[in-house]
Design a protein around this motif. Structure first.
Motif, PDB file in Angstrom:
ATOM      1  N   TYR A  82     -36.536 -28.293  18.051  1.00 21.25           N
ATOM      2  CA  TYR A  82     -38.110 -29.156  17.629  1.00 21.25           C
ATOM      3  C   TYR A  82     -37.797 -29.865  16.393  1.00 21.25           C
ATOM      4  O   TYR A  82     -37.856 -30.604  16.077  1.00 21.25           O
ATOM      5  CB  TYR A  82     -38.957 -28.084  17.753  1.00 21.25           C
ATOM      6  CG  TYR A  82     -39.903 -28.906  17.053  1.00 21.25           C
ATOM      7  CD1 TYR A  82     -40.464 -29.781  18.227  1.00 21.25           C
ATOM      8  CD2 TYR A  82     -40.938 -29.017  16.308  1.00 21.25           C
ATOM      9  CE1 TYR A  82     -41.712 -30.754  18.200  1.00 21.25           C
ATOM     10  CE2 TYR A  82     -42.468 -29.717  16.020  1.00 21.25           C
ATOM     11  CZ  TYR A  82     -42.315 -30.255  17.068  1.00 21.25           C
ATOM     12  OH  TYR A  82     -43.831 -31.574  16.765  1.00 21.25           O
ATOM     13  N   PHE A  83     -37.108 -28.949  15.311  1.00 24.51           N
ATOM     14  CA  PHE A  83     -37.577 -29.426  13.644  1.00 24.51           C
ATOM     15  C   PHE A  83     -35.961 -30.150  13.199  1.00 24.51           C
ATOM     16  O   PHE A  83     -35.708 -31.296  12.784  1.00 24.51           O
ATOM     17  CB  PHE A  83     -37.789 -29.082  12.786  1.00 24.51           C
ATOM     18  CG  PHE A  83     -39.468 -28.682  12.664  1.00 24.51           C
ATOM     19  CD1 PHE A  83     -40.066 -29.170  12.815  1.00 24.51           C
ATOM     20  CD2 PHE A  83     -39.136 -27.145  12.936  1.00 24.51           C
ATOM     21  CE1 PHE A  83     -41.655 -28.709  12.125  1.00 24.51           C
ATOM     22  CE2 PHE A  83     -40.820 -26.814  13.177  1.00 24.51           C
ATOM     23  CZ  PHE A  83     -41.929 -27.975  12.376  1.00 24.51           C
ATOM     24  N   GLY A  84     -35.285 -30.030  14.100  1.00 28.16           N
ATOM     25  CA  GLY A  84     -33.867 -30.884  13.559  1.00 28.16           C
ATOM     26  C   GLY A  84     -32.990 -29.345  12.854  1.00 28.16           C
ATOM     27  O   GLY A  84     -31.782 -29.261  13.016  1.00 28.16           O
ATOM     28  N   GLU A  85     -33.923 -29.415  11.765  1.00 31.57           N
ATOM     29  CA  GLU A  85     -32.784 -28.792  10.478  1.00 31.57           C
ATOM     30  C   GLU A  85     -34.622 -27.605  10.471  1.00 31.57           C
ATOM     31  O   GLU A  85     -35.805 -28.703   9.929  1.00 31.57           O
ATOM     32  CB  GLU A  85     -32.271 -30.256   9.721  1.00 31.57           C
ATOM     33  CG  GLU A  85     -31.290 -28.904   9.171  1.00 31.57           C
ATOM     34  CD  GLU A  85     -31.080 -30.181   7.810  1.00 31.57           C
ATOM     35  OE1 GLU A  85     -29.373 -29.648   7.018  1.00 31.57           O
ATOM     36  OE2 GLU A  85     -30.879 -30.629   8.619  1.00 31.57           O
ATOM     37  N   LEU A  86     -33.668 -26.331   9.944  1.00 24.65           N
ATOM     38  CA  LEU A  86     -34.727 -25.533   9.160  1.00 24.65           C
ATOM     39  C   LEU A  86     -34.610 -25.624   7.659  1.00 24.65           C
ATOM     40  O   LEU A  86     -33.100 -25.503   7.174  1.00 24.65           O
ATOM     41  CB  LEU A  86     -34.626 -24.233   9.700  1.00 24.65           C
ATOM     42  CG  LEU A  86     -35.353 -24.033  10.931  1.00 24.65           C
ATOM     43  CD1 LEU A  86     -34.741 -23.008  12.091  1.00 24.65           C
ATOM     44  CD2 LEU A  86     -36.599 -24.688  11.446  1.00 24.65           C
ATOM     45  N   CYS A  87     -35.732 -25.308   6.780  1.00 21.72           N
ATOM     46  CA  CYS A  87     -35.465 -24.927   5.622  1.00 21.72           C
ATOM     47  C   CYS A  87     -34.857 -23.942   5.470  1.00 21.72           C
ATOM     48  O   CYS A  87     -34.951 -22.420   5.732  1.00 21.72           O
ATOM     49  CB  CYS A  87     -37.005 -25.092   4.129  1.00 21.72           C
ATOM     50  SG  CYS A  87     -37.776 -26.991   5.375  1.00 21.72           S
ATOM     51  N   GLY A  88     -34.421 -23.149   3.800  1.00 17.61           N
ATOM     52  CA  GLY A  88     -34.050 -21.604   3.436  1.00 17.61           C
ATOM     53  C   GLY A  88     -35.284 -21.341   3.032  1.00 17.61           C
ATOM     54  O   GLY A  88     -35.625 -22.184   2.763  1.00 17.61           O
ATOM     55  N   GLY A  89     -35.198 -19.873   2.818  1.00 22.17           N
ATOM     56  CA  GLY A  89     -36.093 -18.818   1.958  1.00 22.17           C
ATOM     57  C   GLY A  89     -36.719 -17.655   2.709  1.00 22.17           C
ATOM     58  O   GLY A  89     -35.248 -17.499   3.878  1.00 22.17           O
ATOM     59  N   PRO A 204     -33.186 -29.767  22.092  1.00 17.93           N
ATOM     60  CA  PRO A 204     -34.249 -30.893  20.425  1.00 17.93           C
ATOM     61  C   PRO A 204     -34.746 -31.939  22.194  1.00 17.93           C
ATOM     62  O   PRO A 204     -35.798 -31.696  21.970  1.00 17.93           O
ATOM     63  CB  PRO A 204     -33.388 -31.393  20.328  1.00 17.93           C
ATOM     64  CG  PRO A 204     -31.775 -30.679  19.603  1.00 17.93           C
ATOM     65  CD  PRO A 204     -31.741 -29.993  21.122  1.00 17.93           C
ATOM     66  N   GLU A 205     -34.146 -32.117  23.023  1.00 22.69           N
ATOM     67  CA  GLU A 205     -34.123 -32.861  24.160  1.00 22.69           C
ATOM     68  C   GLU A 205     -34.964 -32.026  25.113  1.00 22.69           C
ATOM     69  O   GLU A 205     -36.079 -32.692  25.785  1.00 22.69           O
ATOM     70  CB  GLU A 205     -33.311 -33.675  25.070  1.00 22.69           C
ATOM     71  CG  GLU A 205     -32.116 -34.590  24.593  1.00 22.69           C
ATOM     72  CD  GLU A 205     -31.316 -33.729  23.104  1.00 22.69           C
ATOM     73  OE1 GLU A 205     -31.518 -32.565  23.525  1.00 22.69           O
ATOM     74  OE2 GLU A 205     -31.157 -33.845  22.081  1.00 22.69           O
TER      75      GLU A 205
END
Ligand SMILES: Nc1ncnc2c1ncn2[C@@H]1O[C@H](COP(=O)(O)OP(=O)(O)OP(=O)(O)O)[C@@H](O)[C@H]1O
Ligand SMILES: C[C@@](O)(CCOP(=O)(O)O)CC(=O)O
Length: 393
Positions: A82-89, A204-205
């Motif tokens: 959905y987001f294409g890329e995620l944040c680390g953490g 994603p599509e």
């Protein structure tokens, strides 16, 4: 910001709710799943579930590989699409005591609502309150927050849609989704979404348009009347929901002349119960509605050979009904031998619970300390053990 989402009990509409033409009555419970996100600049997203042994699942965001938690794998996969890329953490997960068997566990110092277990999450018996659905919801909420979308006007819808898809992906099947709906929206009357909404492959599509659209499920928030309280008993017998569903649906296909009248009567009885709860009818009227529901569930048990209300549970429920203050009960959800759900007159709750606790007929039942709490996904102000900093988006 931490998030929490409730566990569930499906008290009317099991099996029928797999088809969009039927409504189910689903109760949200005070046992909640919690998550707290802490962002970092690393390219790794790690989930920690510190109440269990071996409970860290790390995803290298440049090369996401499945870890030994299918529900978190699916959340990461669907959020990634959905987001294409995620944040680390880091995302810390905490679950209230009601979700898991408390055997061989101890309360966490200063946080007694959470218990520490000696075993890994997969080895601790579950109580059937929908831990995986609530997990998918809070984990998704934390990721959506990390992506800076906590204040998106469609936050709740995005979380719901991603969590439904992820839960189906992890289970490898499309269930009715009532458990995810309860985790997001709280106690609801629910009719399912069209199963083909769930994409067959996660890209994603395929994911983005489905997550961004309003789904065709029907839900109306509800709450049990204050005069009625919930008592859940963990029977610890275990039940195999997917196998039970498969057999019941096979029977319905093979013998429609047998199944249809029972499903029609069961639906009528379910609707009568819902009407009685909404009207705040007298306990006796509610008791009769449950008797009608149970009669149909018992008939289905006989005809299908699937232990929806097995003899052992019939005995427990009948015995419970003989206790002053107990209105009636049912084997929730798919049925089987893992739990019983009782409705009790609120003003007699303490004495009824005490009587049940000392009655030898219930020696094997562990009465869970929980109540109805109609609210679904919510932000929490609380602090959590071992979590040093909260992210703000
Ligand atoms: N606190 C937790 N931390 C990490 N993973 C969890 C946690 N609680 C549940 N899970 C995941 O969910 C799985 C249990 O989900 P499962 O669908 O089998 O049971 P449930 O949802 O509790 O009950 P039911 O489907 O009968 O309502 C665990 O094996 C684990 O993968
Ligand atoms: C049998 C079914 O209708 C309910 C299962 O409920 P539970 O997981 O046993 O609480 C299946 C479903 O709704 O996905």
């Amino acid at each position: 910001m931490p998030y929490s989402a409730p566990g569930k009990a499906l008290i009317a509409g099991g099996y029928l709710v797999l088809f969009p033409e039927y409504r189910a009555y689903c109760v949200a419970l005070s046992s909640r799943m919690h998550s707290v996100a802490v962002k970092s600049d690393e390219r790794v997203l790690t989930f920690h579930s510190p109440q269990f042994s071996t409970s860290t699942w790390s995803y290298d965001l440049d090369d996401v590989q499945p870890q030994k938690n299918p529900f978190l794998n699916a959340v990461v996969q669907v959020c990634g699409a959905y987001f294409g890329e995620l944040c680390g953490g880091s995302i810390y997960i905490f679950s209230d005591a009601g979700f898991h068997s408390q055997h061989e566990s101890t309360p966490m110092p200063d946080y007694p609502r959470f218990r520490t277990h000696r075993k890994s999450i997969g080895s601790v018996p579950k109580t059937g309150l929908g831990s995986s659905a609530a997990l998918c919801v809070v984990a998704t909420a934390s990721i959506v927050e990390m992506m800076g979308r906590a204040n998106d006007p469609h936050f709740t819808r995005i979380v719901h849609n991603i969590a439904q898809i992820a839960h189906c992906v992890a289970q490898g099947k499309v269930g009715s989704g009532f458990d995810v709906a309860v985790a997001v929206y709280g106690s609801v009357q629910y009719s399912r979404f069209t199963p083909t909404m769930i994409p067959k492959t996660i890209t994603p599509e395929s994911v983005r348009p489905v997550v961004d659209m309003k789904w065709d499920e029907w839900l109306e928030r509800c709450a049990l009347p204050p005069s009625v309280s919930v008592l859940m008993g963990d029977v610890r017998g275990g039940s195999e929901t997917p196998a039970m569903v498969q057999k019941v649906l096979a029977w319905r296909d093979a013998k429609p002349e047998e199944a249809e009248p029972i499903w029609a009567s069961l639906d009528g009885a379910n609707n009568a119960l819902v009407a009685a709860l909404i009207r705040e009818s007298e306990p006796h009227a509610i008791r009769i509605c449950f008797d009608h529901i149970r009669a149909q569930l018992q008939a289905m048990t006989k005809l299908t050979g699937v232990p929806i209300e097995p003899e052992s549970q019939t005995k427990l429920l009948d015995a419970a009904k003989s206790i002053d203050g107990v209105i009636n009960g049912v084997v929730p959800g798919a049925g089987g031998s893992d739990a019983i759900f009782l409705l009790v007159e609120s003003d007699k709750f303490d004495t009824a619970k005490q009587a049940l606790s000392i009655d030898p007929r219930f020696a094997k039942v562990k009465w869970l300390s929980l109540h109805q709490e109609a609210v679904g996904l919510r932000r929490e102000e609380a602090s959590y053990p071992g979590v040093r900093a909260h992210s703000h988006s």
